[in-house]
Design an enzyme around this catalytic site. Structure first.
Site, PDB file in Angstrom:
ATOM      1  N   SER A 153     -19.473  48.699  69.114  1.00 54.30           N
ATOM      2  CA  SER A 153     -18.239  48.217  68.479  1.00 54.30           C
ATOM      3  C   SER A 153     -17.860  46.908  69.156  1.00 54.30           C
ATOM      4  O   SER A 153     -18.271  46.644  70.290  1.00 54.30           O
ATOM      5  CB  SER A 153     -17.113  49.230  68.699  1.00 54.30           C
ATOM      6  OG  SER A 153     -15.851  48.666  68.392  1.00 54.30           O
ATOM      7  N   TYR A 166     -11.884  55.614  73.330  1.00 55.29           N
ATOM      8  CA  TYR A 166     -12.863  54.975  72.426  1.00 55.29           C
ATOM      9  C   TYR A 166     -13.451  53.724  73.075  1.00 55.29           C
ATOM     10  O   TYR A 166     -14.675  53.533  73.099  1.00 55.29           O
ATOM     11  CB  TYR A 166     -12.168  54.618  71.110  1.00 55.29           C
ATOM     12  CG  TYR A 166     -13.085  54.033  70.051  1.00 55.29           C
ATOM     13  CD1 TYR A 166     -13.850  54.863  69.240  1.00 55.29           C
ATOM     14  CD2 TYR A 166     -13.174  52.652  69.853  1.00 55.29           C
ATOM     15  CE1 TYR A 166     -14.688  54.343  68.259  1.00 55.29           C
ATOM     16  CE2 TYR A 166     -14.008  52.116  68.878  1.00 55.29           C
ATOM     17  CZ  TYR A 166     -14.765  52.965  68.078  1.00 55.29           C
ATOM     18  OH  TYR A 166     -15.588  52.434  67.114  1.00 55.29           O
TER      19      TYR A 166
END
Ligand code: NAD
Length: 268
Positions: A153, A166
């Protein structure tokens, strides 16, 4: 540029019952790979992905496994070997968010996110690497002994308040990928990441589903459009193919420029 072919290669895409995983699985199938569509809970989504690949003339099967569970991952790889004999490409895509302000973050939510997003990538990569080393390079398949693409990401480098678990998982994926790449290059195993920016999938629906939300999101994207799963699919096919044979140990950000610090575009 030649059309990229992954003909004769077997690819596993984890978490391919929706979103980016589905887009990647379809793109790999279109490029001629045999696709294993992993899912955790949504057999329906996985079967739909398999059906779309087959309708386009490809070969695919769905296999259930929770990637955070060692026994289930080992069983999934055994099923792949029993069905197709070997594996050439692993796309470590399965992931999720459990967001909360930091002081309220439960240990359970921390462990769930790290368990799936980071440990899940480790477990799948380990099983794939064992097979890549056992089989070695087969030139008719690829000039590499195997390829791993970690779906990371932009949050492997951009801190993300309210999403500490995350961001920590994706930062972990970055150094897992680089360390594996350093260690396994002598075996001709090629390992990279793709760092998506904002891609329209169920994981971030609230960030794009209303016009107001999308306008706010676009302020973070210099290229001024929200990404689609197909954007990640196209990049994945290239990174999995011999066309990118000298690309190793890097994260390819596919993010419309989100990592370019757009807040500084007008002098900061
Ligand atoms: P998504 O929710 O559609 O896909 C995630 C998939 O992972 C789902 O199919 C889900 O069932 C599966 N999954 C969850 N837990 C699992 C488990 N334990 N075992 C196996 N599968 C499991 O969302 P997405 O956006 O397609 O996310 C795919 C990946 O892309 C994730 O790793 C996510 O972090 C990453 N990503 C997405 C974006 C984005 O903007 N959508 C941006 C950056 C990174």
């Amino acid at each position: 540029m030649p059309t990229i072919s992954l003909q004769g290669q077997v690819a596993l895409v984890t978490g391919a019952s929706s979103g980016i995983g589905t887009g990647v699985a379809k793109a790999l199938g279109d490029a001629g790979a045999t696709v294993v569509v992993n899912y955790s809970r949504s057999a329906k989504g996985a079967e739909a992905t398999v059906a779309e690949i087959k309708a386009a003339g490809g070969e695919a099967i769905a296999i259930q496994a929770d990637v955070s569970q060692e026994d289930q991952v080992i069983r999934m790889f055994q099923q792949i070997f029993d069905t197709y004999g070997t594996i050439d490409i692993l796309i470590n895509n399965a992931g999720l968010q459990k967001d909360s302000p930091f002081p309220d973050m439960t240990l359970e939510d921390w462990n769930t996110v790290i368990g799936i997003n980071l440990t899940g990538q480790f477990l799948c990569a380990r099983e794939a690497v064992k097979e890549f080393i056992r089989r070695g390079v087969v030139l008719e398949r690829s000039c590499a002994a195997g390829k791993i693409i970690c779906i990371s990401s932009v949050h492997e480098v951009i801190p993300w308040a309210g999403h500490c678990n995350y961001a920590a998982s994706k930062g972990g994926v970055m150094l897992l990928m680089k360390s594996m790449a350093q260690e396994l290059a002598p075996y001709k195993i090629r390992i990279n990441s793709i760092g998506p920016g904002a891609i329209k999938t169920p994981i971030n629906r609230n960030a794009w589903e209303t016009a107001e939300a999308e306008a706010k999101l676009l302020r973070l994207i210099p290229y001024n459009r929200v990404g689609e799963a197909e954007d990640i699919g196209k990049a994945t096919v290239w990174l999995a193919s011999d066309e990118s044979d000298y690309v190793h140990g890097v994260t390819l950000f596919v993010d419309g420029g989100m990592t370019l610090y757009p807040e500084f575009a007008h002098g900061g």
